[in-house]
Design a protein around this motif. Sequence first.
Motif, PDB file in Angstrom:
ATOM      1  N   LEU A   7      79.313 -22.162   1.768  1.00  0.00           N
ATOM      2  CA  LEU A   7      78.606 -21.043   2.370  1.00  0.00           C
ATOM      3  C   LEU A   7      77.130 -21.377   2.587  1.00  0.00           C
ATOM      4  O   LEU A   7      76.530 -21.039   3.624  1.00  0.00           O
ATOM      5  N   LEU A   8      76.553 -22.022   1.642  1.00  0.00           N
ATOM      6  CA  LEU A   8      75.156 -22.398   1.750  1.00  0.00           C
ATOM      7  C   LEU A   8      74.941 -23.384   2.883  1.00  0.00           C
ATOM      8  O   LEU A   8      73.991 -23.277   3.674  1.00  0.00           O
ATOM      9  N   LEU A   9      75.883 -24.335   2.982  1.00  0.00           N
ATOM     10  CA  LEU A   9      75.791 -25.332   4.044  1.00  0.00           C
ATOM     11  C   LEU A   9      75.937 -24.678   5.420  1.00  0.00           C
ATOM     12  O   LEU A   9      75.224 -25.009   6.375  1.00  0.00           O
ATOM     13  N   SER A  10      76.852 -23.723   5.509  1.00  0.00           N
ATOM     14  CA  SER A  10      77.039 -23.016   6.775  1.00  0.00           C
ATOM     15  C   SER A  10      75.786 -22.258   7.172  1.00  0.00           C
ATOM     16  O   SER A  10      75.366 -22.250   8.336  1.00  0.00           O
ATOM     17  N   ALA A  11      75.192 -21.630   6.169  1.00  0.00           N
ATOM     18  CA  ALA A  11      73.971 -20.885   6.454  1.00  0.00           C
ATOM     19  C   ALA A  11      72.864 -21.814   6.925  1.00  0.00           C
ATOM     20  O   ALA A  11      72.095 -21.506   7.851  1.00  0.00           O
ATOM     21  N   ALA A  16      69.687 -24.028  11.217  1.00  0.00           N
ATOM     22  CA  ALA A  16      69.198 -25.195  11.940  1.00  0.00           C
ATOM     23  C   ALA A  16      69.460 -25.075  13.440  1.00  0.00           C
ATOM     24  O   ALA A  16      68.593 -25.383  14.279  1.00  0.00           O
ATOM     25  N   ILE A  17      70.682 -24.604  13.762  1.00  0.00           N
ATOM     26  CA  ILE A  17      71.020 -24.430  15.186  1.00  0.00           C
ATOM     27  C   ILE A  17      70.108 -23.391  15.832  1.00  0.00           C
ATOM     28  O   ILE A  17      69.606 -23.564  16.947  1.00  0.00           O
ATOM     29  N   ALA A  18      69.884 -22.299  15.084  1.00  0.00           N
ATOM     30  CA  ALA A  18      69.003 -21.254  15.604  1.00  0.00           C
ATOM     31  C   ALA A  18      67.586 -21.774  15.793  1.00  0.00           C
ATOM     32  O   ALA A  18      66.903 -21.464  16.777  1.00  0.00           O
ATOM     33  N   ALA A  19      67.153 -22.595  14.863  1.00  0.00           N
ATOM     34  CA  ALA A  19      65.799 -23.155  14.960  1.00  0.00           C
ATOM     35  C   ALA A  19      65.679 -24.090  16.145  1.00  0.00           C
ATOM     36  O   ALA A  19      64.678 -24.076  16.880  1.00  0.00           O
ATOM     37  N   VAL A  20      66.722 -24.921  16.319  1.00  0.00           N
ATOM     38  CA  VAL A  20      66.714 -25.836  17.469  1.00  0.00           C
ATOM     39  C   VAL A  20      66.708 -25.051  18.785  1.00  0.00           C
ATOM     40  O   VAL A  20      65.975 -25.360  19.726  1.00  0.00           O
TER      41      VAL A  20
END
Length: 207
Positions: free
Chosen positions: A20-24, A29-33
Amino acid sequence: MDEKRKPYATIMIRKPQISLLLSAILVAAIAAVAAGGILHERDQRAAEIQALQESLDASERLLMQAETESGAISDKLKAAESQLADYQKRFAEPAGYYDYSGGRGKWLRLYSCSRIVLESLEVGDGATLVSHYVVDRKATADLTSRDNYSEVGQISWTPEGAKPRTIFFYVRQDVLADGDYAWPDSDDWTTTHRTWEDYLDDYCGQL
């Protein structure tokens, strides 16, 4: 005796919390990119708009400069055209002429103002009076038919061994407007002709 049922084994698999932490983290990261890409594109578009605006401003300045220069050139052209018209008025046509073919206009002697460059003529001395004969029928007919010349006098002349004839003297009207001319009270060719010629010479000297 009944056999006892053996209980079924239950296997429970739990997803580790780290997933779950990794998914978050991945989502973040995707949102930041994505956000970074949007901001970069926004900045790039803003820079392009700024460059276009600066180019437009530069073009407007060049256009205003070109219009100013065009206006200055137009003013110079008008001044040159006015000067040319004045030059043609003063120099293109003879200041005066006389017709010594008995008023038939066959042979004329023209007197014109001309700019002649000679070492003996200093700058500022004005134009010089020059004269020449014209026997071309079309040219003499054109000149004698114009209404911007006025007859100022005439004198009778008898060539040796020929019939008497009358010589008619003319002066361009704008020349007469610059200074009154009085035909001399004399029948002497030298006096009348010289007075008329001096009058035209004085006019040319003022140009």
